[in-house]
Design an enzyme around this catalytic site. Sequence first.
Site, PDB file in Angstrom:
ATOM      1  N   LYS A 496     -51.116  28.200  16.453  1.00  0.00           N
ATOM      2  CA  LYS A 496     -51.943  26.997  16.534  1.00  0.00           C
ATOM      3  C   LYS A 496     -53.333  27.282  17.081  1.00  0.00           C
ATOM      4  O   LYS A 496     -54.278  26.547  16.789  1.00  0.00           O
ATOM      5  CB  LYS A 496     -51.264  25.947  17.408  1.00  0.00           C
ATOM      6  CG  LYS A 496     -51.018  26.371  18.853  1.00  0.00           C
ATOM      7  CD  LYS A 496     -50.293  25.291  19.622  1.00  0.00           C
ATOM      8  CE  LYS A 496     -49.908  25.756  21.023  1.00  0.00           C
ATOM      9  NZ  LYS A 496     -48.831  26.778  20.984  1.00  0.00           N
ATOM     10  N   HIS A 624     -44.311  27.636  30.250  1.00  0.00           N
ATOM     11  CA  HIS A 624     -45.724  27.749  29.871  1.00  0.00           C
ATOM     12  C   HIS A 624     -46.534  27.157  31.018  1.00  0.00           C
ATOM     13  O   HIS A 624     -46.450  25.969  31.305  1.00  0.00           O
ATOM     14  CB  HIS A 624     -46.005  26.989  28.575  1.00  0.00           C
ATOM     15  CG  HIS A 624     -47.272  27.407  27.889  1.00  0.00           C
ATOM     16  ND1 HIS A 624     -48.513  27.387  28.508  1.00  0.00           N
ATOM     17  CD2 HIS A 624     -47.491  27.861  26.618  1.00  0.00           C
ATOM     18  CE1 HIS A 624     -49.434  27.803  27.655  1.00  0.00           C
ATOM     19  NE2 HIS A 624     -48.845  28.107  26.515  1.00  0.00           N
ATOM     20  N   SER A 627     -52.461  26.122  29.117  1.00  0.00           N
ATOM     21  CA  SER A 627     -53.408  26.892  28.318  1.00  0.00           C
ATOM     22  C   SER A 627     -54.646  27.241  29.134  1.00  0.00           C
ATOM     23  O   SER A 627     -55.248  26.385  29.782  1.00  0.00           O
ATOM     24  CB  SER A 627     -53.825  26.068  27.088  1.00  0.00           C
ATOM     25  OG  SER A 627     -54.673  26.811  26.262  1.00  0.00           O
ATOM     26  N   GLU A 703     -46.426  34.186  24.715  1.00  0.00           N
ATOM     27  CA  GLU A 703     -47.036  33.423  23.631  1.00  0.00           C
ATOM     28  C   GLU A 703     -48.560  33.343  23.781  1.00  0.00           C
ATOM     29  O   GLU A 703     -49.131  32.261  23.847  1.00  0.00           O
ATOM     30  CB  GLU A 703     -46.443  32.016  23.582  1.00  0.00           C
ATOM     31  CG  GLU A 703     -44.939  31.983  23.389  1.00  0.00           C
ATOM     32  CD  GLU A 703     -44.346  30.616  23.693  1.00  0.00           C
ATOM     33  OE1 GLU A 703     -45.131  29.655  23.885  1.00  0.00           O
ATOM     34  OE2 GLU A 703     -43.107  30.500  23.749  1.00  0.00           O
ATOM     35  N   GLY A 705     -52.413  33.138  22.879  1.00  0.00           N
ATOM     36  CA  GLY A 705     -53.202  32.651  21.749  1.00  0.00           C
ATOM     37  C   GLY A 705     -54.652  33.055  21.903  1.00  0.00           C
ATOM     38  O   GLY A 705     -55.135  33.996  21.268  1.00  0.00           O
ATOM     39  N   ARG A 706     -55.336  32.370  22.834  1.00  0.00           N
ATOM     40  CA  ARG A 706     -56.771  32.628  23.002  1.00  0.00           C
ATOM     41  C   ARG A 706     -57.054  34.069  23.414  1.00  0.00           C
ATOM     42  O   ARG A 706     -58.124  34.595  23.126  1.00  0.00           O
ATOM     43  CB  ARG A 706     -57.376  31.643  24.006  1.00  0.00           C
ATOM     44  CG  ARG A 706     -57.032  31.893  25.442  1.00  0.00           C
ATOM     45  CD  ARG A 706     -57.767  30.948  26.402  1.00  0.00           C
ATOM     46  NE  ARG A 706     -57.228  29.596  26.326  1.00  0.00           N
ATOM     47  CZ  ARG A 706     -57.887  28.565  25.807  1.00  0.00           C
ATOM     48  NH1 ARG A 706     -59.100  28.744  25.311  1.00  0.00           N
ATOM     49  NH2 ARG A 706     -57.349  27.363  25.797  1.00  0.00           N
ATOM     50  N   ASP A 747     -60.300  21.275  24.464  1.00  0.00           N
ATOM     51  CA  ASP A 747     -59.951  22.534  25.115  1.00  0.00           C
ATOM     52  C   ASP A 747     -60.818  22.795  26.347  1.00  0.00           C
ATOM     53  O   ASP A 747     -60.744  23.852  26.946  1.00  0.00           O
ATOM     54  CB  ASP A 747     -60.104  23.691  24.116  1.00  0.00           C
ATOM     55  CG  ASP A 747     -59.434  24.973  24.584  1.00  0.00           C
ATOM     56  OD1 ASP A 747     -58.311  24.890  25.120  1.00  0.00           O
ATOM     57  OD2 ASP A 747     -60.032  26.051  24.433  1.00  0.00           O
ATOM     58  N   TYR A 808     -58.854  27.477  19.378  1.00  0.00           N
ATOM     59  CA  TYR A 808     -58.788  26.016  19.266  1.00  0.00           C
ATOM     60  C   TYR A 808     -60.118  25.429  18.803  1.00  0.00           C
ATOM     61  O   TYR A 808     -60.645  24.483  19.369  1.00  0.00           O
ATOM     62  CB  TYR A 808     -58.359  25.404  20.600  1.00  0.00           C
ATOM     63  CG  TYR A 808     -57.028  25.944  21.064  1.00  0.00           C
ATOM     64  CD1 TYR A 808     -55.835  25.504  20.490  1.00  0.00           C
ATOM     65  CD2 TYR A 808     -56.948  26.941  22.042  1.00  0.00           C
ATOM     66  CE1 TYR A 808     -54.611  26.026  20.885  1.00  0.00           C
ATOM     67  CE2 TYR A 808     -55.727  27.468  22.440  1.00  0.00           C
ATOM     68  CZ  TYR A 808     -54.568  27.000  21.856  1.00  0.00           C
ATOM     69  OH  TYR A 808     -53.355  27.520  22.241  1.00  0.00           O
TER      70      TYR A 808
END
Length: 834
Positions: A496, A624, A627, A703, A705-706, A747, A808
Amino acid sequence: MTGTFFPQPIFEGAEKRLELDFELACRSVEEVMVVESADSDSEASCGLRTLKEAEWNKLLQPAECCIVSSKSNGYCDAYLLSESSLFVYESRVVLKTCGRTKILDAVPGIVSAALENQQIGLKLRRAKYSRSAFKCPEQQPEPHTNFSLEVEALNGLFGHLKGGGHAYVLGDQVSNALWHVYTAGQVQEMIMESRIAKEDLMTLEICMTGLDSKYCEQFTCDANSNLKGTKKKLRTESGIEKMLGSQEAIDDYVFDPCGYSLNSVKGETLVTIHITPEDSFSYASIEVCGIKRSEDFDSNAFVQLVADLFKPQSLYVVATCDGFASALEWCDCKLGHSEPGAGSGQMFEKLFSANQVMTRYGNCAFHAFASDGVREEFGSGNMAAKLDKPPFSPITVLREDGMSFSDSSSSGSSEEAQRDETLLPLSESDMDTNFVKRVRADTIETSNCVERYAGCKIRELGLEDTFYVFDLGNVYRRMKTWQRLLPRVKPFYAVKCNPDPGVLSTLASLGTGFDCASQMELESVLSLGVSPDSVVYANACKRPSDLRHMRQTGTLLTTFDSESELLKIKQYHPSAQVVLRIRADDPNARCYLGNKYGAETYEVEHLLRKTIELGLNLVGVSFHVGSGASDPEAFRMAIGLARQVFNAALALGITTMDLLDIGGGFSGGTGDGTEALGKVARVIRASLDKHFGEEGRYRIIAEPGRYFSEGACSLFTCVYGKRRREEKMEYWLTDGLYGSMNCVIYDHAKLAPKPFFLKSSAPVEDLDLYSSTLFGPTCDGLDTVLKDVMMPRLDNGDWIIFPAMGAYTISAASNFNGISACDPQIFYVVSKTE
């Protein structure tokens, strides 16, 4: 003098296949009565079958093909064409055309004839287009020169249908073993919800090249343009009769001087065969369509029989299910596993299998084989000289002087052709997958060349709208940093964050897993050849359709945090491997998640007991921290909580847990990732050693992402409007809050714009700075990107770069106000060092 001294014209045997499904249009009462009256006159003249051969011939003219013969049964009219076949049912059309035909040009006429004819009154409900890779794509008429253009044209024809259009490419880009599929519309919900596996309709397509020349001689005419024997004899001696079995109607045709086509129908099932026998470009296709899942049809035995007859050098098998059943299970293709000497004695090696779930359109499995004698050539890329363009831009590489080259180009100066290409130094573990492609790149010293490269592109292409430059070399280096700092933790990239296919394929080639949370994300990952075993469906609250989709694709690992979710999993995917997600927040994270997901401490024991009661396979714990987390101590606390859950499960007699998912929250930034990961990695290593110290006993995943995508992507926006208000300047940019800059709102991103590629000849550092406002392109006053940012005076046509814009951004963009922000132009580069 014979023609053998001259280049022979190549006939493109690979078909373009189009399937159109219709439904009764909404009409006036009088018009409906006309249709019903027409339907009651003759059972054989209903719906689209009301159109006769002369009318179909006229409709096929734009596609540049015509009917040569026809046969019918109670369900279908089967037409042999000068180029392949047409099958017409009451509310469905299957059209296959080969050569340089313009199949899409026939669509408007067919759709209009179905809707406007008073005896028919049908409107288009859904459409599917598919084809293999062309031998000579450059010789095709547009838009068939590459799939990207085809998708654009197909969207123009079918994108308005309910559910929209979707495009997929399965296979191997290097060897050009590809299957292209486009779908639009959807199966009616009532049918899909009530359909059971035995009612699903299956289609089997076999495409072959490099056919046995002796076998192909049967499908040629003699010197007097006569068939050698009868068509019945040809079918018997060639083995086609055995392949067909019993049929209600058979129509075949031998072309002069060579070539063979056959249509046959039995009930609603059709069989069509097309053979191009010329030695230099031999090709054959066989399709069996409309097989009910419950029928006694052995797909593997059928493929083996075809391979034994034609003895091809390469063979593709495509199984498609128009429903919920698994095409991969129905046709898992055991070809090539027979003992030497059996059948033809020719051995095949399966190069790969790919499975694709098509949104609202069933699923398909694609298998590619090469005979033993040509395996090495097939896999080396030598057969890809005419490579079809991939669905995204080819990776572009840089030289030290800033010039660019395209990885997929074989043209250019002799200097370019002789340039020294090096390979990124991937380790053996990087290549431990059958789909890995090492990226070719010229040697460059630093990633600073990205800006220089962007300037070259602006000048070269006359760019005036938003574009990105993705540095896949940065992704590579960050993977190396991760492996060095967190050797026990396997990253499962959070799709995502940035679902760009260049980023996904790079990470897949480096051996990462993937964190998916929707059907579309899962499809995009599986289409790369990633195994379902390398996916965690990290959405703790899934829709029933999500769980059914997981089950269809063989994806097992998923998270939960409530009893409700466990009950859904038991109902829709009872074989899933479930992971209990617990709440463990970093209060300083950029995006807080604990308010929505994660079981509280007091809920854990009840959920553990519920998994036992339901007989579900509980394999681990996940969390988690949020983010863009900033406090490494959040991981220390969360790993400690996870250990307590493991202990509680063991006390209840649960011994199946061996997985710890430490989630995301890893910072992005720029550089090779050492600064972003260093502090938190030390805390994670220490906590894992303390609480999960038995190395090899536990699987540890994360996990991120960024971390992988943010620093790799630079956004370039053009100034196209300006205004002065007192001592302040205002500028309009080609991207804004409804596009990639949505990260400011959702974000909490801190943008760092800087002027780039200015028309002014003076150095940027010598220009006076002014308090400036940057607006996005939409008409909404909210679309204000930044206020009071210090910028030099800019002109229309100047550019601003926003670095570290890979997290994002595009993934949450919209096309608000009719301004396309979801698909900006993307250029891929590979830098060697920072």
